[in-house]
Design a protein around this motif. Structure first.
Motif, mmCIF file in Angstrom:
data_model
loop_
_atom_site.group_PDB
_atom_site.id
_atom_site.type_symbol
_atom_site.label_atom_id
_atom_site.label_comp_id
_atom_site.label_asym_id
_atom_site.label_seq_id
_atom_site.Cartn_x
_atom_site.Cartn_y
_atom_site.Cartn_z
ATOM 1 N N PHE A 4 11.064 14.042 -20.211
ATOM 2 C CA PHE A 4 9.979 15.257 -20.486
ATOM 3 C C PHE A 4 8.753 14.690 -19.745
ATOM 4 N N SER A 5 8.688 13.481 -19.216
ATOM 5 C CA SER A 5 7.445 13.040 -18.344
ATOM 6 C C SER A 5 7.909 13.636 -16.918
ATOM 7 N N PHE A 6 9.157 13.286 -16.636
ATOM 8 C CA PHE A 6 9.647 13.645 -15.301
ATOM 9 C C PHE A 6 9.461 15.154 -15.133
ATOM 10 N N ALA A 7 9.723 16.027 -16.134
ATOM 11 C CA ALA A 7 9.838 17.369 -15.773
ATOM 12 C C ALA A 7 8.499 17.804 -15.642
ATOM 13 N N ASN A 8 7.311 17.230 -16.031
ATOM 14 C CA ASN A 8 5.849 17.568 -15.740
ATOM 15 C C ASN A 8 5.626 17.735 -14.193
ATOM 16 N N THR A 9 6.280 16.976 -13.246
ATOM 17 C CA THR A 9 6.256 17.027 -11.893
ATOM 18 C C THR A 9 7.356 17.570 -11.204
ATOM 19 N N HIS A 10 8.513 17.637 -11.949
ATOM 20 C CA HIS A 10 9.879 18.091 -11.628
ATOM 21 C C HIS A 10 10.257 19.375 -12.626
ATOM 22 N N PRO A 11 9.724 20.491 -12.563
ATOM 23 C CA PRO A 11 10.212 21.454 -13.420
ATOM 24 C C PRO A 11 11.538 21.523 -13.659
ATOM 25 N N ILE A 12 12.280 21.911 -14.983
ATOM 26 C CA ILE A 12 13.463 22.275 -15.413
ATOM 27 C C ILE A 12 13.466 23.808 -15.222
ATOM 28 N N VAL A 13 13.932 24.104 -14.136
ATOM 29 C CA VAL A 13 14.206 25.622 -13.641
ATOM 30 C C VAL A 13 15.681 25.769 -13.274
ATOM 31 N N PRO A 14 16.512 26.108 -14.037
ATOM 32 C CA PRO A 14 18.037 26.175 -13.837
ATOM 33 C C PRO A 14 18.111 27.087 -12.625
ATOM 34 N N TYR A 15 18.859 26.847 -11.739
ATOM 35 C CA TYR A 15 19.096 27.774 -10.604
ATOM 36 C C TYR A 15 20.647 28.044 -10.648
ATOM 37 N N ILE A 16 21.235 29.073 -10.560
ATOM 38 C CA ILE A 16 22.764 29.187 -10.525
ATOM 39 C C ILE A 16 23.295 29.666 -9.042
ATOM 40 N N ARG A 17 24.193 28.779 -8.649
ATOM 41 C CA ARG A 17 24.363 28.732 -7.142
ATOM 42 C C ARG A 17 25.591 29.259 -7.271
ATOM 43 N N GLU A 18 26.580 29.339 -7.861
ATOM 44 C CA GLU A 18 27.951 29.922 -7.881
ATOM 45 C C GLU A 18 28.572 29.860 -9.228
ATOM 46 N N SER A 19 29.212 31.123 -9.751
ATOM 47 C CA SER A 19 29.509 31.086 -11.020
ATOM 48 C C SER A 19 30.666 32.184 -11.013
ATOM 49 N N ASP A 20 31.601 32.051 -11.910
ATOM 50 C CA ASP A 20 32.647 33.059 -11.941
ATOM 51 C C ASP A 20 33.555 32.849 -13.283
ATOM 52 N N PHE A 21 34.305 33.851 -13.454
ATOM 53 C CA PHE A 21 35.609 33.720 -14.641
ATOM 54 C C PHE A 21 36.931 33.361 -13.643
ATOM 55 N N ALA A 22 36.973 31.819 -13.257
ATOM 56 C CA ALA A 22 38.184 31.698 -12.532
ATOM 57 C C ALA A 22 39.480 31.717 -13.285
ATOM 58 N N VAL A 23 40.378 32.541 -12.688
ATOM 59 C CA VAL A 23 41.606 32.617 -13.107
ATOM 60 C C VAL A 23 42.484 32.309 -12.029
ATOM 61 N N ARG A 24 43.510 31.222 -12.204
ATOM 62 C CA ARG A 24 44.215 30.581 -11.379
ATOM 63 C C ARG A 24 45.484 30.352 -11.763
ATOM 64 N N SER A 25 46.423 29.959 -11.012
ATOM 65 C CA SER A 25 47.728 29.408 -11.285
ATOM 66 C C SER A 25 47.611 27.991 -11.080
ATOM 67 N N ALA A 26 48.731 27.220 -11.093
ATOM 68 C CA ALA A 26 48.420 25.794 -10.694
ATOM 69 C C ALA A 26 47.871 25.683 -9.452
ATOM 70 N N TYR A 27 47.133 24.469 -9.428
ATOM 71 C CA TYR A 27 46.227 24.338 -8.136
ATOM 72 C C TYR A 27 45.853 22.846 -8.384
ATOM 73 N N TYR A 28 45.434 22.349 -7.247
ATOM 74 C CA TYR A 28 44.784 21.078 -6.803
ATOM 75 C C TYR A 28 43.561 21.044 -5.969
ATOM 76 N N LEU A 29 42.539 20.948 -6.220
ATOM 77 C CA LEU A 29 41.356 20.612 -5.374
ATOM 78 C C LEU A 29 41.017 19.048 -5.106
ATOM 79 N N PRO A 30 41.331 18.684 -3.986
ATOM 80 C CA PRO A 30 41.008 17.037 -3.579
ATOM 81 C C PRO A 30 39.418 16.832 -4.296
ATOM 82 N N PHE A 31 39.379 15.332 -3.886
ATOM 83 C CA PHE A 31 38.053 14.677 -4.599
ATOM 84 C C PHE A 31 36.998 15.229 -3.441
ATOM 85 N N ARG A 32 35.821 15.504 -4.161
ATOM 86 C CA ARG A 32 34.681 15.690 -3.545
ATOM 87 C C ARG A 32 33.326 15.131 -4.116
ATOM 88 N N LYS A 33 32.275 14.985 -3.733
ATOM 89 C CA LYS A 33 31.155 14.378 -4.306
ATOM 90 C C LYS A 33 29.964 15.641 -4.459
#
Length: 289
Positions: A4-33
């Motif tokens: 809550f102290s951190f939020a005084n200088t770094h406001p909590i303002v959610p920003y949606i970058r990518e979003s969807d209703f993902a419907v998939r068959s079997a799949y694999y997405l390799p490791f990422r950071k």
């Protein structure tokens, strides 16, 4: 560090970058950071996630939150529906330059300045990958409404989605905040140091604030820190800054002045002197090797 102290200088303002209703068959997405947060709801089927070496098998009705810096993969063995959202929680002036990392993208040093702070680095918060909502139906309804609003093309719907994201974050924090954890940290537990320093690479860090996080005096903190990491806190931070500078010099076209800024050096001259002292080369010569 207090959220809550951190939020005084770094406001909590959610920003949606990518979003969807993902419907998939079997799949694999390799490791990422990740650079941002990834929220996933298992609406149908199952999803297996290996996050920072731990395997999670998520079933229908469950939620997970992968935090920035998490190395993970995603695998589904059957047809599944997994509504999701990539988002920032904290305001960042360059948020539009950030992105959901690609499968296989582990080295994100060049984009360290875009990485969001981790909620679990704040005192009293311990948010598991597999979330434990007090009201699962509330998470589900908020997420589905948020995604539906975000997918609408008009600005008011986007604004509604951002507002819902803030509600969702509020419930996540409320369900996983434990003030007792403020006193549970062992004084000599400094495992949080590397990630904390990395997330605050360009900022001025106070020895007094760092010592408070471990319930130690400043002098005792310096002693314990040196015993653990072999160098004083200031030198440890400088070393991280220089390592990050090398990555940026080698893999980007940023100007030397911009790299100095990203890595927390007061000016180009200070950066050049530190860099030459460490490597024997100026930043320009290092880049040209």
């Amino acid at each position: 560090m207090n959220l809550f102290s951190f939020a005084n200088t770094h406001p909590i303002v959610p920003y949606i970058r990518e979003s969807d209703f993902a419907v998939r068959s079997a799949y694999y997405l390799p490791f990422r950071k990740l650079l941002d947060y990834l929220f996933i709801y298992i609406q149908k089927g199952e999803l297996t996630i290996i996050a920072d070496g731990t395997t999670y098998v998520l079933e229908e009705g469950q939620f997970c939150l992968l935090q920035p810096g998490t190395v993970h993969d995603l695998q589904a063995f059957t047809h599944n529906t997994t509504p999701f959202a990539h988002m920032d929680f904290f305001f960042h002036a360059d948020r539009e330059k950030s992105f959901p990392t690609k499968p296989g993208q582990i080295d994100v040093h060049s984009f360290q300045h875009l990485m969001q702070p981790r909620l679990n680095d704040f005192e009293g918060l311990s948010i598991p990958v597999l979330l434990a909502p007090s009201k699962p139906y509330l998470y589900r309804n908020l997420l589905m409404d948020m995604i539906e609003s975000w997918l609408e093309p008009n600005p008011l719907s986007k604004l509604k989605a951002q507002a819902i994201a803030l509600q969702l974050l509020h419930h996540i924090i409320q369900d996983h905040y434990n003030p007792a954890n403020l006193r549970s940290r062992h004084p000599h537990d400094l495992d949080w140091i590397p990630s904390y320093f990395s997330f605050h690479l360009a900022e001025t860090l106070s020895i007094e604030d760092l010592a408070k996080r471990t319930n130690l005096s400043t002098s005792r903190f310096r002693t314990v820190f040196r015993e653990r990491y072999g160098v004083p806190p200031h030198q440890f931070l400088i070393n991280l800054r220089l390592d990050h500078a090398k990555e940026l010099l080698s893999s980007t076209t940023y100007s030397i002045a911009k790299i100095a800024e990203f890595c927390g050096f007061s000016d180009v001259s200070h950066f050049t002197n530190r860099f030459r002292s460490s490597t024997g080369l100026s930043p320009g010569v290092f880049r040209g090797k």
